[in-house]
Motif scaffolding. Sequence first.
Motif, PDB file in Angstrom:
ATOM      1  N   ASN A 169      35.721  53.088  40.646  1.00 55.78           N
ATOM      2  CA  ASN A 169      37.100  53.430  40.974  1.00 55.78           C
ATOM      3  C   ASN A 169      37.614  52.670  42.191  1.00 55.78           C
ATOM      4  N   SER A 170      36.725  51.944  42.852  1.00 49.97           N
ATOM      5  CA  SER A 170      37.124  51.181  44.038  1.00 49.97           C
ATOM      6  C   SER A 170      37.335  49.720  43.669  1.00 49.97           C
ATOM      7  N   PHE A 171      38.118  49.023  44.461  1.00 52.49           N
ATOM      8  CA  PHE A 171      38.410  47.622  44.180  1.00 52.49           C
ATOM      9  C   PHE A 171      38.461  46.842  45.483  1.00 52.49           C
ATOM     10  N   ASP A 172      37.547  45.891  45.617  1.00 56.24           N
ATOM     11  CA  ASP A 172      37.477  45.040  46.803  1.00 56.24           C
ATOM     12  C   ASP A 172      38.286  43.777  46.527  1.00 56.24           C
ATOM     13  N   VAL A 173      39.484  43.704  47.081  1.00 52.30           N
ATOM     14  CA  VAL A 173      40.380  42.574  46.826  1.00 52.30           C
ATOM     15  C   VAL A 173      39.759  41.263  47.299  1.00 52.30           C
ATOM     16  N   GLY A 174      39.170  41.294  48.488  1.00 48.53           N
ATOM     17  CA  GLY A 174      38.575  40.072  49.036  1.00 48.53           C
ATOM     18  C   GLY A 174      37.450  39.541  48.161  1.00 48.53           C
ATOM     19  N   LYS A 175      36.584  40.442  47.701  1.00 46.98           N
ATOM     20  CA  LYS A 175      35.465  40.036  46.861  1.00 46.98           C
ATOM     21  C   LYS A 175      35.940  39.519  45.504  1.00 46.98           C
ATOM     22  N   ALA A 176      36.946  40.180  44.934  1.00 41.25           N
ATOM     23  CA  ALA A 176      37.491  39.752  43.650  1.00 41.25           C
ATOM     24  C   ALA A 176      38.117  38.365  43.772  1.00 41.25           C
ATOM     25  N   TRP A 177      38.806  38.124  44.897  1.00 45.07           N
ATOM     26  CA  TRP A 177      39.415  36.815  45.111  1.00 45.07           C
ATOM     27  C   TRP A 177      38.351  35.732  45.266  1.00 45.07           C
ATOM     28  N   ASP A 178      37.267  36.057  45.962  1.00 48.36           N
ATOM     29  CA  ASP A 178      36.156  35.102  46.097  1.00 48.36           C
ATOM     30  C   ASP A 178      35.580  34.752  44.730  1.00 48.36           C
ATOM     31  N   ASN A 179      35.431  35.748  43.873  1.00 52.36           N
ATOM     32  CA  ASN A 179      34.907  35.505  42.523  1.00 52.36           C
ATOM     33  C   ASN A 179      35.835  34.616  41.706  1.00 52.36           C
ATOM     34  N   ILE A 180      37.148  34.829  41.851  1.00 49.18           N
ATOM     35  CA  ILE A 180      38.125  34.005  41.132  1.00 49.18           C
ATOM     36  C   ILE A 180      38.009  32.548  41.563  1.00 49.18           C
ATOM     37  N   LEU A 181      37.926  32.339  42.865  1.00 49.00           N
ATOM     38  CA  LEU A 181      37.807  30.966  43.389  1.00 49.00           C
ATOM     39  C   LEU A 181      36.486  30.330  42.973  1.00 49.00           C
ATOM     40  N   GLU A 182      35.420  31.130  42.915  1.00 52.28           N
ATOM     41  CA  GLU A 182      34.098  30.614  42.572  1.00 52.28           C
ATOM     42  C   GLU A 182      34.040  30.152  41.121  1.00 52.28           C
ATOM     43  N   THR A 183      34.708  30.893  40.235  1.00 56.87           N
ATOM     44  CA  THR A 183      34.652  30.574  38.798  1.00 56.87           C
ATOM     45  C   THR A 183      35.747  29.606  38.355  1.00 56.87           C
ATOM     46  N   ALA A 184      36.737  29.360  39.210  1.00 54.44           N
ATOM     47  CA  ALA A 184      37.841  28.465  38.833  1.00 54.44           C
ATOM     48  C   ALA A 184      37.371  27.013  38.771  1.00 54.44           C
ATOM     49  N   ASP A 185      37.879  26.261  37.800  1.00 58.03           N
ATOM     50  CA  ASP A 185      37.548  24.845  37.726  1.00 58.03           C
ATOM     51  C   ASP A 185      38.502  24.054  38.628  1.00 58.03           C
TER      52      ASP A 185
END
Length: 571
Positions: A512-528
């Motif tokens: 139920n929790s959402f870590d915005v910073g961590k989610a953004w890091d994951n997006i940048l990590e997986t982006a080409d």
Amino acid sequence: MEEIPELPLRNPAHKIIAVAAGEAHTLALSGNGKVYSWGRGTFGRLGNGSESDENLPVSIKLDNGKLSQTEKPHNFIGVAAGAYHSLALSDDGSVWCWGYNTYSQLGFDGDNVSVPRKLDKLVQLDSPKTLGGDSVVKSTDPLKVCAVEAGGMMSVAIDNLGALWMWGNIPQQSSPDDDTFSLGSFPTPVPMWDFHGHTVVKVACGNEHIIALVSAGEKHTGDDLVCYTWGNNYHGQLGLGDTKSRSRPQIVAQFSEGSAWRAYEVACGAFHTAVLTLKKRPSDTLESVCWTFGLGENGQLGHGTTQSASLPEPVIGLPEQAYLVSVDCGLFHTSVVSSAGEVWSWGMEKGLGLCPDMSFTGLDHGDAILPLQILCNGPHGLNFPGPIAVACGAAHTVLVADDGFKLWAWGRGRSGVLGDGKLSDSYFPKTVLWPPLSEDFSDGIDLNDKESKKPKGEEPETEKKLSTAMEEIKLLQSKLTVMERYVNILHGTLFARPFEEKDVPVSLVNSNSFDVGKAWDNILETADRKELRRLEMFFGSMVDCVKDKIMKRKIQEIVSEFMQSSNSSPH
């Protein structure tokens, strides 16, 4: 002995008997003889008395309040959709029309109508009946329509004697010696006299062309169906080997009486045609073949090219042993369904949901020039259970399956044409909300419905709870639609592709929790590299806009302070 569990019985009122798709609206006929519509409401094509869009199925509004005591409410048995108009066939043989009427496709001269209107002129006519040779007289039997179809701006009907009637924007029939092609608006149904002495079994209409399956003899028996086409032929959509238009029907050689193939299903797109055939008896194998011809620039012919074809050619890549049960053509795409629940589509651009594996890369949308299988990905596997029929609109596809008890739709979702309560596009099949929550299906039989077995005194309380629940569901659906539109716009702006379920962050799914910073890091990590470059440009532009806005605010504050100082200082 182990007790075998009983299978749940289904309410026959919920079963979908027929489906039809117009330019951006869909019609469905239920087992209790009611017609439902959804999608774009412009011109009154939904038949519910309004021109507003509907993103969920709604019932057409037929004024049964004016019926006499001897008349019964109409029980519909067929539906058809043109580009912007709709037809429904009642079990008493009457035809009801609504929607766009500029070309008199509703069967009368006048304005558009948003509620079904009975086609009075048809019931006043007599069916042509042959006496043999060229002698034709009017039958003493009352004319009763048994099937309806619609094309772009035209409408057609087959009566109980197998005669074909047409009205709206149809080819004008010239004399036998003159085949000059032209179109005219006919508010009164016109009979196709060329088929007298024969039985018209099936018909389909495009924008300005028509295809019909007609018996070789007076009655339809076995493998005797002959395929006729006529109308506009600028793209070879008549399948006659040229691009000359015809005002009168001509036989397509590949599906003539002496050919090896028996046509059993036909469909028309705007400028292309599809025919399903089987090998005529005797045949050791079941060879179901889909043939297409006409305009091919969007790959809608499935021939592996974008070339047009003036002669029927088999679609490439469909399984040889598949038995195709339904075919339909949209504006520039084609879909077929097999008895095993396999669905294939081709043509149009990938963004219309014809390619489940599609990916947006800049402006590269592309077309499918060969059949691509549309997967169900449901609890039953990749195939759709109990397939019935497919219907294609201009930019959407609707499938009836699960033995008629379930609807799937995909493609462009504008105006709510997918019937799932949303306005967003779908690149994979989504279930249409069926049966409609707002409708009363109590006239159907559902032996598993415990509420129906309760004493009548308890019904009002049950209905009240159900009504409250439906209102809450509608409110939630409305909120969900707005949120989904917002997410799609934002996600599309950032990543140039629609938001999909796989894009939901794992942390949000699992907790139920959402870590915005961590989610953004994951997006940048997986982006080409391309995605990172797009994000850089987007956020760079956003930062510049913010800085510019801050600067403008500062200037406004300085000017405001200066003006206040000037006004307060003594002269």
